[in-house]
Design a protein around this motif. Structure first.
Motif, PDB file in Angstrom:
ATOM      1  N   LYS A  52       0.837  -1.202   0.000  1.00 49.66           N
ATOM      2  CA  LYS A  52       0.000   0.000   0.000  1.00 49.66           C
ATOM      3  C   LYS A  52       0.872   1.252   0.000  1.00 49.66           C
ATOM      4  O   LYS A  52       0.564   2.233  -0.680  1.00 49.66           O
ATOM      5  CB  LYS A  52      -0.930   0.012   1.212  1.00 49.66           C
ATOM      6  CG  LYS A  52      -2.035  -1.016   1.128  1.00 49.66           C
ATOM      7  CD  LYS A  52      -2.888  -0.998   2.371  1.00 49.66           C
ATOM      8  CE  LYS A  52      -3.863  -2.159   2.365  1.00 49.66           C
ATOM      9  NZ  LYS A  52      -4.476  -2.382   3.667  1.00 49.66           N
ATOM     10  N   LEU A  53       1.966   1.212   0.764  1.00 50.09           N
ATOM     11  CA  LEU A  53       2.856   2.372   0.876  1.00 50.09           C
ATOM     12  C   LEU A  53       3.444   2.773  -0.480  1.00 50.09           C
ATOM     13  O   LEU A  53       3.529   3.957  -0.795  1.00 50.09           O
ATOM     14  CB  LEU A  53       3.974   2.066   1.884  1.00 50.09           C
ATOM     15  CG  LEU A  53       4.977   3.182   2.171  1.00 50.09           C
ATOM     16  CD1 LEU A  53       4.284   4.412   2.747  1.00 50.09           C
ATOM     17  CD2 LEU A  53       6.049   2.691   3.143  1.00 50.09           C
ATOM     18  N   ILE A  54       3.829   1.797  -1.299  1.00 49.70           N
ATOM     19  CA  ILE A  54       4.456   2.134  -2.581  1.00 49.70           C
ATOM     20  C   ILE A  54       3.485   2.717  -3.605  1.00 49.70           C
ATOM     21  O   ILE A  54       3.914   3.222  -4.635  1.00 49.70           O
ATOM     22  CB  ILE A  54       5.199   0.922  -3.209  1.00 49.70           C
ATOM     23  CG1 ILE A  54       4.247  -0.221  -3.512  1.00 49.70           C
ATOM     24  CG2 ILE A  54       6.363   0.493  -2.343  1.00 49.70           C
ATOM     25  CD1 ILE A  54       4.861  -1.352  -4.316  1.00 49.70           C
ATOM     26  N   THR A  55       2.186   2.690  -3.314  1.00 52.97           N
ATOM     27  CA  THR A  55       1.225   3.285  -4.242  1.00 52.97           C
ATOM     28  C   THR A  55       1.160   4.801  -4.109  1.00 52.97           C
ATOM     29  O   THR A  55       0.570   5.464  -4.947  1.00 52.97           O
ATOM     30  CB  THR A  55      -0.192   2.702  -4.041  1.00 52.97           C
ATOM     31  OG1 THR A  55      -0.679   3.057  -2.753  1.00 52.97           O
ATOM     32  CG2 THR A  55      -0.188   1.192  -4.230  1.00 52.97           C
ATOM     33  N   PRO A  74       1.743  -6.314  20.641  1.00 53.11           N
ATOM     34  CA  PRO A  74       0.643  -7.184  20.207  1.00 53.11           C
ATOM     35  C   PRO A  74       0.146  -6.889  18.786  1.00 53.11           C
ATOM     36  O   PRO A  74      -0.345  -7.777  18.111  1.00 53.11           O
ATOM     37  CB  PRO A  74      -0.453  -6.931  21.232  1.00 53.11           C
ATOM     38  CG  PRO A  74      -0.106  -5.654  21.893  1.00 53.11           C
ATOM     39  CD  PRO A  74       1.377  -5.476  21.766  1.00 53.11           C
ATOM     40  N   HIS A  75       0.272  -5.647  18.314  1.00 53.17           N
ATOM     41  CA  HIS A  75      -0.205  -5.273  16.987  1.00 53.17           C
ATOM     42  C   HIS A  75       0.953  -4.753  16.156  1.00 53.17           C
ATOM     43  O   HIS A  75       1.955  -4.282  16.689  1.00 53.17           O
ATOM     44  CB  HIS A  75      -1.280  -4.187  17.090  1.00 53.17           C
ATOM     45  CG  HIS A  75      -2.412  -4.571  17.980  1.00 53.17           C
ATOM     46  ND1 HIS A  75      -3.341  -5.538  17.637  1.00 53.17           N
ATOM     47  CD2 HIS A  75      -2.765  -4.149  19.217  1.00 53.17           C
ATOM     48  CE1 HIS A  75      -4.214  -5.673  18.616  1.00 53.17           C
ATOM     49  NE2 HIS A  75      -3.889  -4.849  19.593  1.00 53.17           N
ATOM     50  N   MET A  76       0.803  -4.824  14.838  1.00 50.25           N
ATOM     51  CA  MET A  76       1.821  -4.296  13.930  1.00 50.25           C
ATOM     52  C   MET A  76       1.997  -2.799  14.162  1.00 50.25           C
ATOM     53  O   MET A  76       1.020  -2.055  14.193  1.00 50.25           O
ATOM     54  CB  MET A  76       1.408  -4.550  12.473  1.00 50.25           C
ATOM     55  CG  MET A  76       2.308  -3.910  11.443  1.00 50.25           C
ATOM     56  SD  MET A  76       3.985  -4.536  11.403  1.00 50.25           S
ATOM     57  CE  MET A  76       3.723  -6.108  10.602  1.00 50.25           C
ATOM     58  N   SER A 118       6.732  14.325   8.244  1.00 50.58           N
ATOM     59  CA  SER A 118       5.342  14.439   8.705  1.00 50.58           C
ATOM     60  C   SER A 118       4.360  13.843   7.699  1.00 50.58           C
ATOM     61  O   SER A 118       3.394  13.185   8.082  1.00 50.58           O
ATOM     62  CB  SER A 118       4.988  15.889   9.031  1.00 50.58           C
ATOM     63  OG  SER A 118       5.108  16.690   7.880  1.00 50.58           O
ATOM     64  N   ARG A 119       4.613  14.033   6.399  1.00 48.45           N
ATOM     65  CA  ARG A 119       3.714  13.461   5.383  1.00 48.45           C
ATOM     66  C   ARG A 119       3.808  11.938   5.366  1.00 48.45           C
ATOM     67  O   ARG A 119       2.796  11.252   5.264  1.00 48.45           O
ATOM     68  CB  ARG A 119       4.063  14.043   3.999  1.00 48.45           C
ATOM     69  CG  ARG A 119       3.212  13.486   2.875  1.00 48.45           C
ATOM     70  CD  ARG A 119       1.751  13.900   2.985  1.00 48.45           C
ATOM     71  NE  ARG A 119       0.975  13.260   1.930  1.00 48.45           N
ATOM     72  CZ  ARG A 119      -0.111  12.524   2.135  1.00 48.45           C
ATOM     73  NH1 ARG A 119      -0.583  12.349   3.347  1.00 48.45           N
ATOM     74  NH2 ARG A 119      -0.755  11.990   1.124  1.00 48.45           N
ATOM     75  N   ILE A 156       1.568   6.481   6.730  1.00 48.76           N
ATOM     76  CA  ILE A 156       1.690   5.247   7.511  1.00 48.76           C
ATOM     77  C   ILE A 156       0.516   5.099   8.466  1.00 48.76           C
ATOM     78  O   ILE A 156      -0.077   4.021   8.574  1.00 48.76           O
ATOM     79  CB  ILE A 156       3.037   5.219   8.269  1.00 48.76           C
ATOM     80  CG1 ILE A 156       4.189   5.063   7.276  1.00 48.76           C
ATOM     81  CG2 ILE A 156       3.061   4.096   9.301  1.00 48.76           C
ATOM     82  CD1 ILE A 156       5.557   5.327   7.872  1.00 48.76           C
ATOM     83  N   LYS A 157       0.150   6.193   9.123  1.00 43.54           N
ATOM     84  CA  LYS A 157      -0.986   6.154  10.054  1.00 43.54           C
ATOM     85  C   LYS A 157      -2.273   5.772   9.324  1.00 43.54           C
ATOM     86  O   LYS A 157      -3.077   4.983   9.817  1.00 43.54           O
ATOM     87  CB  LYS A 157      -1.138   7.521  10.729  1.00 43.54           C
ATOM     88  CG  LYS A 157      -2.162   7.567  11.837  1.00 43.54           C
ATOM     89  CD  LYS A 157      -2.171   8.927  12.490  1.00 43.54           C
ATOM     90  CE  LYS A 157      -3.253   9.011  13.549  1.00 43.54           C
ATOM     91  NZ  LYS A 157      -3.378  10.370  14.096  1.00 43.54           N
ATOM     92  N   GLY A 158      -2.436   6.305   8.113  1.00 39.22           N
ATOM     93  CA  GLY A 158      -3.616   5.983   7.304  1.00 39.22           C
ATOM     94  C   GLY A 158      -3.657   4.528   6.878  1.00 39.22           C
ATOM     95  O   GLY A 158      -4.727   3.922   6.798  1.00 39.22           O
TER      96      GLY A 158
END
Length: 95
Positions: free
Chosen positions: A26-29, A49-51, A85-86, A91-93
């Motif tokens: 997803k990141l490379i898109t 516990p989570h990624m 920041s971008r 990544i957060k999205g």
């Protein structure tokens, strides 16, 4: 959120954290993300516990990220023209 299919994943290692590759795909898109390279996979004492994927340090032309899941940790190098920041927003999205 502008997207284009310009990025690529470099396959250096045969092992990756569970669930990391779909996130990197997803990141490379995203426009501005050129190359994503999963690198050293190691064990940590702490448990996540989570990624989690966070920016560690700037490198020439991008950033080093740290992916954590369970007791495993993997470095990920991202070559990008985006600022910190971008990249954090993207990544957060994704997560």
């Amino acid at each position: 959120m502008s997207k284009s299919s310009e990025g690529r994943i470099v396959w250096n290692h045969s092992t990756h954290l569970d669930g990391l590759i779909p996130i990197l795909e997803k990141l490379i898109t995203y426009e501005g993300v050129k190359t994503v390279t999963p690198a050293v996979l190691s064990r940590s004492r702490s448990h996540s516990p989570h990624m989690k994927l966070k920016i560690s340090v700037p490198i020439r032309g991008g950033f080093k990220l740290i992916a954590r899941c369970g007791k495993s940790v993997q470095e990920v190098f991202v070559i990008t023209e985006l600022d910190k920041s971008r990249l954090e927003e993207i990544i957060k999205g994704i997560l």
